[in-house]
Write a protein that holds these residues in place. Structure first.
Motif, PDB file in Angstrom:
ATOM      1  N   THR A  14       0.819  -1.212   0.000  1.00 38.07           N
ATOM      2  CA  THR A  14       0.000   0.000   0.000  1.00 38.07           C
ATOM      3  C   THR A  14       0.852   1.262   0.000  1.00 38.07           C
ATOM      4  OG1 THR A  14      -0.246  -0.200   2.422  1.00 38.07           O
ATOM      5  CG2 THR A  14      -2.027  -1.058   1.053  1.00 38.07           C
ATOM      6  N   THR A  15       2.055   1.179   0.556  1.00 36.22           N
ATOM      7  CA  THR A  15       2.972   2.319   0.462  1.00 36.22           C
ATOM      8  C   THR A  15       3.337   2.574  -0.992  1.00 36.22           C
ATOM      9  OG1 THR A  15       3.911   1.933   2.666  1.00 36.22           O
ATOM     10  CG2 THR A  15       5.237   3.216   1.135  1.00 36.22           C
ATOM     11  N   LEU A  16       3.689   1.508  -1.703  1.00 36.73           N
ATOM     12  CA  LEU A  16       3.973   1.640  -3.129  1.00 36.73           C
ATOM     13  C   LEU A  16       2.712   2.060  -3.885  1.00 36.73           C
ATOM     14  CD1 LEU A  16       6.212  -1.514  -3.726  1.00 36.73           C
ATOM     15  CD2 LEU A  16       6.927   0.877  -3.883  1.00 36.73           C
ATOM     16  N   GLY A  17       1.578   1.505  -3.477  1.00 33.81           N
ATOM     17  CA  GLY A  17       0.332   1.813  -4.148  1.00 33.81           C
ATOM     18  C   GLY A  17      -0.033   3.277  -4.077  1.00 33.81           C
ATOM     19  N   ALA A  18       0.085   3.874  -2.907  1.00 33.57           N
ATOM     20  CA  ALA A  18      -0.258   5.287  -2.742  1.00 33.57           C
ATOM     21  C   ALA A  18       0.763   6.203  -3.397  1.00 33.57           C
ATOM     22  CB  ALA A  18      -0.372   5.620  -1.250  1.00 33.57           C
ATOM     23  N   SER A  19       2.012   5.778  -3.469  1.00 31.83           N
ATOM     24  CA  SER A  19       3.060   6.637  -4.022  1.00 31.83           C
ATOM     25  C   SER A  19       3.111   6.600  -5.538  1.00 31.83           C
ATOM     26  CB  SER A  19       4.429   6.239  -3.454  1.00 31.83           C
ATOM     27  OG  SER A  19       4.774   4.927  -3.835  1.00 31.83           O
ATOM     28  N   ALA A  20       2.706   5.470  -6.139  1.00 33.18           N
ATOM     29  CA  ALA A  20       2.856   5.334  -7.592  1.00 33.18           C
ATOM     30  C   ALA A  20       1.597   4.848  -8.290  1.00 33.18           C
ATOM     31  CB  ALA A  20       4.015   4.388  -7.892  1.00 33.18           C
ATOM     32  N   GLY A  21       0.458   4.874  -7.617  1.00 32.65           N
ATOM     33  CA  GLY A  21      -0.790   4.492  -8.272  1.00 32.65           C
ATOM     34  C   GLY A  21      -0.939   3.012  -8.511  1.00 32.65           C
ATOM     35  N   ILE A  22      -0.129   2.199  -7.849  1.00 29.21           N
ATOM     36  CA  ILE A  22      -0.182   0.755  -8.065  1.00 29.21           C
ATOM     37  C   ILE A  22      -1.418   0.151  -7.416  1.00 29.21           C
ATOM     38  CG2 ILE A  22       1.015  -1.411  -7.566  1.00 29.21           C
ATOM     39  CD1 ILE A  22       3.637   0.142  -7.695  1.00 29.21           C
ATOM     40  N   GLY A  23      -1.893   0.763  -6.359  1.00 33.32           N
ATOM     41  CA  GLY A  23      -3.070   0.247  -5.681  1.00 33.32           C
ATOM     42  C   GLY A  23      -2.740  -0.777  -4.617  1.00 33.32           C
ATOM     43  N   LYS A 176       1.289  11.505 -13.132  1.00 30.87           N
ATOM     44  CA  LYS A 176       0.800  11.873 -11.800  1.00 30.87           C
ATOM     45  C   LYS A 176      -0.725  12.023 -11.786  1.00 30.87           C
ATOM     46  CE  LYS A 176       3.299  13.825  -8.756  1.00 30.87           C
ATOM     47  NZ  LYS A 176       4.011  14.758  -7.850  1.00 30.87           N
ATOM     48  N   LEU A 177      -1.294  12.584 -12.848  1.00 29.87           N
ATOM     49  CA  LEU A 177      -2.747  12.690 -12.901  1.00 29.87           C
ATOM     50  C   LEU A 177      -3.380  11.316 -13.108  1.00 29.87           C
ATOM     51  CD1 LEU A 177      -5.171  14.550 -12.782  1.00 29.87           C
ATOM     52  CD2 LEU A 177      -4.955  14.909 -15.256  1.00 29.87           C
ATOM     53  N   SER A 178      -2.706  10.470 -13.882  1.00 32.25           N
ATOM     54  CA  SER A 178      -3.202   9.103 -14.071  1.00 32.25           C
ATOM     55  C   SER A 178      -3.212   8.343 -12.759  1.00 32.25           C
ATOM     56  CB  SER A 178      -2.326   8.362 -15.101  1.00 32.25           C
ATOM     57  OG  SER A 178      -2.453   8.939 -16.379  1.00 32.25           O
ATOM     58  N   VAL A 179      -2.218   8.599 -11.902  1.00 31.71           N
ATOM     59  CA  VAL A 179      -2.197   7.993 -10.574  1.00 31.71           C
ATOM     60  C   VAL A 179      -3.451   8.383  -9.797  1.00 31.71           C
ATOM     61  CG1 VAL A 179      -1.050   8.037  -8.322  1.00 31.71           C
ATOM     62  CG2 VAL A 179       0.310   7.764 -10.396  1.00 31.71           C
ATOM     63  N   LEU A 232       7.907  12.759  -5.782  1.00 28.37           N
ATOM     64  CA  LEU A 232       8.221  12.024  -7.002  1.00 28.37           C
ATOM     65  C   LEU A 232       7.862  12.821  -8.251  1.00 28.37           C
ATOM     66  CD1 LEU A 232       6.871   8.446  -6.119  1.00 28.37           C
ATOM     67  CD2 LEU A 232       9.218   9.285  -5.921  1.00 28.37           C
ATOM     68  N   ASN A 233       8.675  12.638  -9.311  1.00 28.02           N
ATOM     69  CA  ASN A 233       8.298  13.135 -10.629  1.00 28.02           C
ATOM     70  C   ASN A 233       7.889  11.951 -11.499  1.00 28.02           C
ATOM     71  OD1 ASN A 233      10.697  11.872 -11.424  1.00 28.02           O
ATOM     72  ND2 ASN A 233      11.876  13.774 -11.317  1.00 28.02           N
ATOM     73  N   ASP A 234       7.510  12.228 -12.745  1.00 24.16           N
ATOM     74  CA  ASP A 234       7.038  11.157 -13.618  1.00 24.16           C
ATOM     75  C   ASP A 234       8.098  10.075 -13.823  1.00 24.16           C
ATOM     76  OD1 ASP A 234       4.608  12.359 -13.873  1.00 24.16           O
ATOM     77  OD2 ASP A 234       4.742  12.730 -16.033  1.00 24.16           O
ATOM     78  N   ARG A 235       9.362  10.466 -13.935  1.00 23.46           N
ATOM     79  CA  ARG A 235      10.432   9.499 -14.155  1.00 23.46           C
ATOM     80  C   ARG A 235      10.582   8.572 -12.960  1.00 23.46           C
ATOM     81  NH1 ARG A 235      12.722   6.063 -17.354  1.00 23.46           N
ATOM     82  NH2 ARG A 235      14.921   5.669 -16.879  1.00 23.46           N
ATOM     83  N   ALA A 236      10.519   9.127 -11.756  1.00 25.43           N
ATOM     84  CA  ALA A 236      10.648   8.309 -10.554  1.00 25.43           C
ATOM     85  C   ALA A 236       9.484   7.329 -10.435  1.00 25.43           C
ATOM     86  CB  ALA A 236      10.712   9.203  -9.318  1.00 25.43           C
ATOM     87  N   ILE A 237       8.269   7.797 -10.761  1.00 28.34           N
ATOM     88  CA  ILE A 237       7.101   6.912 -10.729  1.00 28.34           C
ATOM     89  C   ILE A 237       7.279   5.761 -11.715  1.00 28.34           C
ATOM     90  CG2 ILE A 237       4.634   6.757 -11.276  1.00 28.34           C
ATOM     91  CD1 ILE A 237       4.324   9.598 -10.190  1.00 28.34           C
ATOM     92  N   SER A 238       7.806   6.079 -12.899  1.00 33.55           N
ATOM     93  CA  SER A 238       8.030   5.059 -13.917  1.00 33.55           C
ATOM     94  C   SER A 238       9.015   3.999 -13.439  1.00 33.55           C
ATOM     95  CB  SER A 238       8.550   5.707 -15.205  1.00 33.55           C
ATOM     96  OG  SER A 238       8.868   4.737 -16.171  1.00 33.55           O
ATOM     97  N   ILE A 239      10.086   4.416 -12.771  1.00 32.53           N
ATOM     98  CA  ILE A 239      11.097   3.478 -12.264  1.00 32.53           C
ATOM     99  C   ILE A 239      10.495   2.567 -11.199  1.00 32.53           C
ATOM    100  CG2 ILE A 239      13.240   3.303 -10.936  1.00 32.53           C
ATOM    101  CD1 ILE A 239      14.155   5.877 -12.360  1.00 32.53           C
ATOM    102  N   ILE A 240       9.734   3.148 -10.271  1.00 34.35           N
ATOM    103  CA  ILE A 240       9.096   2.363  -9.218  1.00 34.35           C
ATOM    104  C   ILE A 240       8.152   1.327  -9.821  1.00 34.35           C
ATOM    105  CG2 ILE A 240       7.452   2.444  -7.300  1.00 34.35           C
ATOM    106  CD1 ILE A 240       8.618   5.169  -6.552  1.00 34.35           C
TER     107      ILE A 240
END
Length: 261
Positions: A14-23, A176-179, A232-240
């Motif tokens: 859930t930490t990853l989910g909230a930070s990167a939209g993973i759910g 970020k908006l998609s998240v 986070l920026n878009d690049r960091a979200i992509s890496i995660i």
């Protein structure tokens, strides 16, 4: 003992989910399956609760915050389509659960997840090379929202990375908006799934005491994830997302092998 493992998995997911939209559910579901301690319907129930309460916190936080401004008509379409897709996905899951072997159903879910994850690894590794279609059709948004709600509920994964990928690729939203829209999709789909379970299943057969640990942990993960998200920026979200998907792929391949033994 296994409740401690469940709780740790929920917090990380859930930490990853909230930070990167993973759910979170796309990690929780295969990780719980890998432990192989509970029936498939129980794992789906626990995963759905963890993801729903994480998404509830994250959605309220985003609505009150200033980071993204939801387009209200789009949010309404996502809400309605996710609710409908979540209902149908839950009905299909329990129909198959009643009529086919649990290992066969787990195999179906694992194969579907492997296909999804391979697509996601490809997309998030090279997402800048994909040209967005920038679709404006409200009907297409409804169809995609329905399909994502169905996947979220049927696989009990939340579906965050798939949501993010399709919202970005098809509609041209930033990552970020998609998240933000992804979290909303997860909230409505998983909420529908839980309501459906409460109305149609005998919940006394579920380990409700587990929720006393899992739900607060999911919310805590959402809080920590929100703090990370702001940095986070878009690049960091992509890496995660890419790194997480590699781990998820390995877990699903392992689950597929186990279910076929």
């Amino acid at each position: 003992m296994f409740l401690a493992f469940y709780t740790l998995i929920v917090f990380v997911a859930t930490t990853l989910g909230a930070s990167a939209g993973i759910g979170g559910g796309i990690i929780i579901k295969p990780a719980f399956d890998l432990l192989n301690q509970d029936e498939l319907n129980i794992i789906s129930f626990l995963s759905a609760n963890a993801v729903f309460f994480m998404a509830l916190y994250s959605s309220l936080k985003r609505l009150r915050g200033k980071a993204e401004k939801f387009d209200k008509p789009i949010l309404l379409i996502i809400a309605l389509s996710s609710i409908m897709g979540g209902f149908v996905g839950n009905e299909v899951f329990y129909y198959l659960f009643d009529y086919i072997d649990s290992n066969n159903l787990k195999s179906i879910q694992s194969i579907a997840l492997c296909v999804i994850v391979v697509f996601l690894i490809t997309y998030f590794t090279c997402y800048k090379k994909f040209k967005s279609l920038h679709l404006k059709s409200k009907l297409m948004m409804f169809i995609i929202g329905f399909l994502l709600g169905f996947v979220s509920s049927f696989l009990s994964i939340g579906g965050g990375p798939l949501n993010v990928a399709l919202y970005t690729l098809l509609f041209g939203f930033s990552l970020k908006l998609s998240v933000a829209y992804s979290i909303a999709t997860i909230f409505f789909a998983q909420g529908t799934q839980l309501i459906n379970i409460l109305l149609t299943q005998d919940i006394s057969t579920y380990p409700l005491s587990y929720l006393l640990a899992i739900v607060p942990t999911a919310i805590a993960g959402g809080i920590v994830g929100q703090c990370i998200y702001k940095r986070l920026n878009d690049r960091a979200i992509s890496i995660i997302l890419s790194a997480t998907m590699l781990v998820v792929l390995c877990m699903n391949v392992s689950n597929l092998i186990m279910s076929m033994d």
